[in-house]
Design a protein around this motif. Structure first.
Motif, PDB file in Angstrom:
ATOM      1  N   ARG A 189      17.405  46.820  15.674  1.00 39.38           N
ATOM      2  CA  ARG A 189      18.836  46.720  15.340  1.00 39.38           C
ATOM      3  C   ARG A 189      19.242  47.872  14.413  1.00 39.38           C
ATOM      4  O   ARG A 189      20.253  48.532  14.625  1.00 39.38           O
ATOM      5  CB  ARG A 189      19.100  45.365  14.658  1.00 39.38           C
ATOM      6  CG  ARG A 189      20.556  44.975  14.588  1.00 39.38           C
ATOM      7  CD  ARG A 189      20.734  43.661  13.864  1.00 39.38           C
ATOM      8  NE  ARG A 189      20.093  42.542  14.556  1.00 39.38           N
ATOM      9  CZ  ARG A 189      20.638  41.888  15.574  1.00 39.38           C
ATOM     10  NH1 ARG A 189      21.822  42.241  16.002  1.00 39.38           N
ATOM     11  NH2 ARG A 189      20.004  40.900  16.149  1.00 39.38           N
ATOM     12  N   ASN A 190      18.392  48.122  13.379  1.00 43.16           N
ATOM     13  CA  ASN A 190      18.714  49.210  12.432  1.00 43.16           C
ATOM     14  C   ASN A 190      18.796  50.546  13.158  1.00 43.16           C
ATOM     15  O   ASN A 190      19.679  51.363  12.891  1.00 43.16           O
ATOM     16  CB  ASN A 190      17.654  49.310  11.326  1.00 43.16           C
ATOM     17  CG  ASN A 190      17.672  48.090  10.424  1.00 43.16           C
ATOM     18  OD1 ASN A 190      18.642  47.338  10.437  1.00 43.16           O
ATOM     19  ND2 ASN A 190      16.614  47.876   9.663  1.00 43.16           N
ATOM     20  N   THR A 246       7.860  34.617  15.575  1.00 40.67           N
ATOM     21  CA  THR A 246       7.040  34.931  14.403  1.00 40.67           C
ATOM     22  C   THR A 246       7.762  35.970  13.556  1.00 40.67           C
ATOM     23  O   THR A 246       8.672  36.657  14.022  1.00 40.67           O
ATOM     24  CB  THR A 246       5.695  35.528  14.859  1.00 40.67           C
ATOM     25  OG1 THR A 246       5.990  36.741  15.534  1.00 40.67           O
ATOM     26  CG2 THR A 246       4.930  34.581  15.757  1.00 40.67           C
ATOM     27  N   ASN A 247       7.299  36.109  12.289  1.00 46.45           N
ATOM     28  CA  ASN A 247       7.930  37.088  11.398  1.00 46.45           C
ATOM     29  C   ASN A 247       7.827  38.502  11.952  1.00 46.45           C
ATOM     30  O   ASN A 247       8.739  39.299  11.811  1.00 46.45           O
ATOM     31  CB  ASN A 247       7.296  37.037  10.019  1.00 46.45           C
ATOM     32  CG  ASN A 247       7.926  35.907   9.221  1.00 46.45           C
ATOM     33  OD1 ASN A 247       8.933  35.347   9.639  1.00 46.45           O
ATOM     34  ND2 ASN A 247       7.312  35.566   8.107  1.00 46.45           N
ATOM     35  N   ASP A 248       6.640  38.817  12.598  1.00 44.68           N
ATOM     36  CA  ASP A 248       6.450  40.160  13.179  1.00 44.68           C
ATOM     37  C   ASP A 248       7.551  40.486  14.170  1.00 44.68           C
ATOM     38  O   ASP A 248       8.102  41.579  14.184  1.00 44.68           O
ATOM     39  CB  ASP A 248       5.117  40.227  13.936  1.00 44.68           C
ATOM     40  CG  ASP A 248       3.979  40.432  12.969  1.00 44.68           C
ATOM     41  OD1 ASP A 248       4.273  40.562  11.762  1.00 44.68           O
ATOM     42  OD2 ASP A 248       2.823  40.460  13.433  1.00 44.68           O
ATOM     43  N   LYS A 249       7.812  39.496  15.024  1.00 44.15           N
ATOM     44  CA  LYS A 249       8.819  39.733  16.073  1.00 44.15           C
ATOM     45  C   LYS A 249      10.212  39.873  15.465  1.00 44.15           C
ATOM     46  O   LYS A 249      11.024  40.692  15.909  1.00 44.15           O
ATOM     47  CB  LYS A 249       8.780  38.613  17.111  1.00 44.15           C
ATOM     48  CG  LYS A 249       7.575  38.768  18.025  1.00 44.15           C
ATOM     49  CD  LYS A 249       7.602  37.801  19.154  1.00 44.15           C
ATOM     50  CE  LYS A 249       6.427  38.087  20.068  1.00 44.15           C
ATOM     51  NZ  LYS A 249       6.044  36.939  20.874  1.00 44.15           N
ATOM     52  N   LEU A 250      10.473  39.062  14.435  1.00 45.96           N
ATOM     53  CA  LEU A 250      11.793  39.166  13.786  1.00 45.96           C
ATOM     54  C   LEU A 250      11.941  40.516  13.097  1.00 45.96           C
ATOM     55  O   LEU A 250      13.000  41.146  13.145  1.00 45.96           O
ATOM     56  CB  LEU A 250      11.968  38.039  12.759  1.00 45.96           C
ATOM     57  CG  LEU A 250      12.219  36.662  13.363  1.00 45.96           C
ATOM     58  CD1 LEU A 250      12.206  35.595  12.290  1.00 45.96           C
ATOM     59  CD2 LEU A 250      13.544  36.629  14.103  1.00 45.96           C
ATOM     60  N   ASP A 251      10.831  40.985  12.480  1.00 44.63           N
ATOM     61  CA  ASP A 251      10.869  42.310  11.823  1.00 44.63           C
ATOM     62  C   ASP A 251      11.142  43.394  12.848  1.00 44.63           C
ATOM     63  O   ASP A 251      11.924  44.315  12.627  1.00 44.63           O
ATOM     64  CB  ASP A 251       9.543  42.617  11.114  1.00 44.63           C
ATOM     65  CG  ASP A 251       9.396  41.785   9.846  1.00 44.63           C
ATOM     66  OD1 ASP A 251      10.402  41.184   9.437  1.00 44.63           O
ATOM     67  OD2 ASP A 251       8.278  41.726   9.305  1.00 44.63           O
ATOM     68  N   ARG A 252      10.472  43.277  14.003  1.00 43.09           N
ATOM     69  CA  ARG A 252      10.629  44.264  15.080  1.00 43.09           C
ATOM     70  C   ARG A 252      12.087  44.281  15.568  1.00 43.09           C
ATOM     71  O   ARG A 252      12.682  45.334  15.788  1.00 43.09           O
ATOM     72  CB  ARG A 252       9.666  43.912  16.219  1.00 43.09           C
ATOM     73  CG  ARG A 252       9.823  44.730  17.464  1.00 43.09           C
ATOM     74  CD  ARG A 252       9.023  46.014  17.416  1.00 43.09           C
ATOM     75  NE  ARG A 252       9.300  46.858  18.586  1.00 43.09           N
ATOM     76  CZ  ARG A 252       9.870  48.041  18.522  1.00 43.09           C
ATOM     77  NH1 ARG A 252      10.213  48.564  17.374  1.00 43.09           N
ATOM     78  NH2 ARG A 252      10.076  48.742  19.615  1.00 43.09           N
ATOM     79  N   GLN A 297      14.696  43.381  13.873  1.00 41.85           N
ATOM     80  CA  GLN A 297      15.537  43.972  12.824  1.00 41.85           C
ATOM     81  C   GLN A 297      15.443  45.496  12.851  1.00 41.85           C
ATOM     82  O   GLN A 297      16.432  46.196  12.708  1.00 41.85           O
ATOM     83  CB  GLN A 297      15.128  43.416  11.452  1.00 41.85           C
ATOM     84  CG  GLN A 297      16.128  43.731  10.341  1.00 41.85           C
ATOM     85  CD  GLN A 297      17.572  43.326  10.680  1.00 41.85           C
ATOM     86  OE1 GLN A 297      17.829  42.253  11.198  1.00 41.85           O
ATOM     87  NE2 GLN A 297      18.525  44.220  10.426  1.00 41.85           N
ATOM     88  N   GLN A 298      14.179  45.982  13.068  1.00 44.37           N
ATOM     89  CA  GLN A 298      13.966  47.447  13.150  1.00 44.37           C
ATOM     90  C   GLN A 298      14.784  48.048  14.281  1.00 44.37           C
ATOM     91  O   GLN A 298      15.451  49.079  14.125  1.00 44.37           O
ATOM     92  CB  GLN A 298      12.496  47.726  13.472  1.00 44.37           C
ATOM     93  CG  GLN A 298      11.662  48.124  12.290  1.00 44.37           C
ATOM     94  CD  GLN A 298      10.201  48.283  12.748  1.00 44.37           C
ATOM     95  OE1 GLN A 298       9.913  48.412  13.944  1.00 44.37           O
ATOM     96  NE2 GLN A 298       9.290  48.245  11.782  1.00 44.37           N
TER      97      GLN A 298
END
Ligand code: HXC
Length: 293
Positions: free
Chosen positions: A13-14, A2-8, A10-11
């Protein structure tokens, strides 16, 4: 995903690529030093780096405060130098002074084993305060395993150590066991205990440079083989050196016809340098200079 998991993801990774954070990175730059990732950018062919272990967290501390850093102060993986595959790791001084804890050591060990299994060179970039004090004996065990891997890989694949900052305590033994060691004048220092400890224990005052600077190790101790004026020049020299080496003990070294030295060339001076009397000394450097390209 899901987008939530992808955002997490990415976070995370950053956060991981920031190492010890913006302030620590600024301090590193102010000392005229590149970060662990910037160094790999200079060392490797553009876009060739594939990182491993980015999300490995720090082990809990046995002493003092626990600090959890994703990557545990080590950036490592596979990449290419002039098109050839290599394994690399780079210690991140912005994370607990690049010190070696349990997970940091495990990451290095996995990379060393991978380099040997693939039969490709391994390049380590060192910038470290040595054994991570907060993790006690686990850090020392990590070093012991690394030294063992160094000796198993010796004579099998090229092992190259690049010292780009302090390299203190346990951190210095592994470069000492490797094939080639590079240092930079003024910013690389290799020593077992620093000037402060020496002053306390022996009541002797000595500077970082006189204790373990590039000129000491390339000129007196012989621990290091190459000295450069800055980090970028040093990392470019590593790229050049690899061009002369085979990837492992079963391969021949790369060949080039670019030397321009006629193999049939004769040098009459050689007849004069080596005396007929075997008891007489002579300057071997004259022979080497004449014979080599
Ligand atoms: C945990 C360490 C550390 C270490 C440095 N840091 N070395 N943390 N374990 N070994 C942390 C500092 O606390 C500091 O954290 C940050 O890294 C930056 O360090 P500074 O001292 O501010 O940097 P600098 O002035 O550049 O000095 C760097 C240094 C100095 C020369 C390396 O930190 C130093 O002398 N460290 C100790 C070196 C040492 O004695 N190592 C031996 C360990 S025993 P904060 O949070 O303040 O930013 C060992 C035995 C092995 O290695 C035996 C093997 C068989």
């Amino acid at each position: 995903m899901t987008n939530d998991k992808l955002d997490r993801l990415q976070q995370l990774r950053n956060t991981a690529v920031q190492g010890g954070g913006a302030d620590a990175i600024e301090r590193q730059h102010k000392k005229g030093k590149l970060t662990a990732r910037e160094r790999l950018d200079v060392l490797l062919d553009d876009g060739s780096f594939h990182e491993m272990g980015l999300f490995v967290g720090s082990a809990p501390a046995k002493f003092g405060d626990s600090k959890n850093h994703l990557g545990d102060g080590l950036v490592g993986g596979a990449g290419r130098i002039n098109g050839r595959r290599v394994i690399v790791y780079s210690q991140d001084f912005t994370v607990m002074g690049g010190s070696l804890g349990e997970r940091h050591a495990e990451k290095i060990l996995k990379l060393m084993a991978k380099a040997r299994a693939l039969g490709i060179p391994i390049v380590g970039i060192f910038d470290s305060g040595g054994a991570r004090i907060q993790e006690g004996v686990q850090s020392l065990a990590g070093y012991a395993s690394i030294f063992r891997e160094n000796t198993i890989s010796s004579g099998v694949i090229p092992q190259i150590a690049v010292i780009l900052g302090p390299c203190a305590g346990g951190a210095v033994y592994s470069p000492g066991l490797q094939d080639f060691t590079f240092m930079v004048s003024g910013s690389s220092h290799m020593f077992l205990t620093g000037p402060d400890v020496i002053k306390t224990v022996l009541h002797e005052e000595i500077s970082f440079e006189d204790l373990g600077g590039a000129s000491v190790h390339t000129g007196k101790s012989g621990v290091a083989h190459f000295r450069s004026e800055n980090e970028v020049q040093c990392l470019k020299c590593v790229r050049d050196l690899l061009g002369y080496l085979p990837s492992n003990n079963k391969e021949l070294a790369p060949r080039t016809g670019a030397a321009g030295d006629d193999p049939e060339r004769r040098d009459s001076a050689l007849g004069e340098i080596v005396p007929l009397d075997p008891g007489k000394p002579y300057e071997i450097k004259g022979v080497i200079t004449s014979v080599m390209d």
